[in-house]
Design an enzyme around this catalytic site. Structure first.
Site, PDB file in Angstrom:
ATOM      1  CB  CYS A   1      -0.961  -0.013   1.186  1.00 30.90           C
ATOM      2  SG  CYS A   1      -2.142  -1.381   1.127  1.00 30.90           S
TER       3      CYS A   1
ATOM      4  CG  HIS B   1      -2.710   3.377   2.556  1.00 24.10           C
ATOM      5  ND1 HIS B   1      -3.443   3.005   1.452  1.00 24.10           N
ATOM      6  CD2 HIS B   1      -2.774   2.318   3.419  1.00 24.10           C
ATOM      7  CE1 HIS B   1      -3.925   1.785   1.640  1.00 24.10           C
ATOM      8  NE2 HIS B   1      -3.535   1.356   2.817  1.00 24.10           N
TER       9      HIS B   1
ATOM     10  CG  ASN C   1      -6.930  -0.567   2.039  1.00 23.12           C
ATOM     11  OD1 ASN C   1      -6.234  -0.243   1.078  1.00 23.12           O
ATOM     12  ND2 ASN C   1      -6.402  -1.035   3.166  1.00 23.12           N
TER      13      ASN C   1
END
Length: 339
Positions: free
Chosen positions: A123, A264, A295
């Site tokens: 990520c 993020h 996400n």
């Protein structure tokens, strides 16, 4: 022995983001749909993660198709054509194949025969790829680099796992990095904590699938993502803020110089904790794409940047602090100028 030196090919001193593009899947999945397979409800999911909906890619919305779409949008946003791109870097953790690279296939979709390679930093992939792209431009190895962050995390989701089924989503974001007379991408502050690598992982390795009969007899599950949520939360809320502060110091700015904070999009609770830890002024726009997009892994930062710009929360030339973190555990932060 020759005394001649290698000729320098330094074409610019600085780099900046010139263009931004995004792709969001056509299908939206609600918490109610997620809860059809897990013992949970909308209120619990929103309280735990902040997520209300997320994008789910169809079979036709492949990594290459989504990535190429975001890439075309970024190139157009920069006022360029694909032929202006010298290198394509793709950040993804959800490719089902180690080879060929997703980057080479996206380059082909754009009609390019440029340099192309993938980056695996989970990520934090966008921030890692952006750093590499900026360095390539500053060193003169490329004049313009296309960074594409694309994920189909639904391919790696166990929809019967109550702790992760609601988290992951699909999408793509892209930026064009090019030359600049002034710094547009600040120095990166990054690192890793391999001792915590098991906090986010695939619970079954790919080689377990080598023999289908053995795999079936073992009762193993498809290699989906699993997470020790509390460990990740404690690490992110304690380790990420100091990295962000170091990135601002490296760029010579303070929170009062920022127009936006774009972390993020892992969990809204983590984002809000970071906002408090960094003491961000109310005037700083905070990316909260997690609420509607879920996400999206490496794609979350450029997608969130696109949302802020589309909503008018930031404008061209504004400063934004971007922070990536994820499996590894890896992290990276830098200050950038909004394209």
């Amino acid at each position: 022995m020759s005394l001649r030196e290698i000729r320098a090919d330094r074409r610019t001193q600085f780099a900046r983001i010139e263009g931004l593009g995004a792709y969001r899947p056509r299908r939206t999945v609600t918490n109610e749909e997620i809860c059809e397979r897990i013992d949970s409800d909308d209120e619990w999911i929103r309280a735990r993660s902040g997520i209300m909906t997320r994008g789910r890619a169809s079979e036709k919305e492949t990594l290459v198709e989504m990535g190429a779409s975001a890439a075309r949008a970024a190139v157009a946003d920069a006022g360029l054509v694909p032929a202006d791109i010298d290198c394509v870097i793709v950040a993804t953790l959800s490719s089902m194949r180690n080879t060929p690279s997703v980057s080479a296939e996206i380059a082909h979709e754009l009609g390019l025969r440029s340099g192309a390679f993938d980056v695996g930093a989970a990520c934090a992939g966008f921030t890692y790829a952006l750093t590499i792209a900026g360095d390539l431009v500053c060193a003169g190895s490329a004049r313009r680099v296309l960074v594409v962050s694309v994920e189909r995390l639904s391919d790696l989701t166990d929809f019967d796992d109550r702790m992760t089924a609601f988290l992951f989503a699909d999408g793509a974001g892209a930026v064009v990095v090019g030359p600049s007379a002034t710094p547009g991408i600040g120095a990166v502050v990054w690192g890793s904590e391999g001792a915590k690598s098991q906090a986010i992982r695939q619970h079954t390795p790919w080689d377990a699938l080598r023999d289908p009969d053995d795999f079936a007899r073992s009762g193993s599950r498809f290699p989906a993502l699993t997470m020790v949520g509390q460990d990740v939360y404690r690490w992110a809320t304690s380790a990420v803020a100091p990295v962000a502060e170091q990135a601002m110091e490296a760029a010579g700015v303070t929170v009062h110089d920022l127009a936006a904070f774009i972390p993020h999009q892992a969990n809204l609770r983590i984002t809000e904790t970071l906002v408090r830890a960094l003491r961000l002024p109310p005037a700083v726009a905070v990316a909260r794409d997690i609420v509607t997009q879920g996400n999206t892994g490496a794609a979350s930062i450029p997608l969130a940047m696109d949302t802020l710009r589309a909503d008018g929360a930031v404008a061209r030339g504004d400063l934004a602090l971007v922070v990536g973190y994820g499996a590894g555990l890896v992290h990276a932060a830098q200050v950038v100028t909004i394209p």
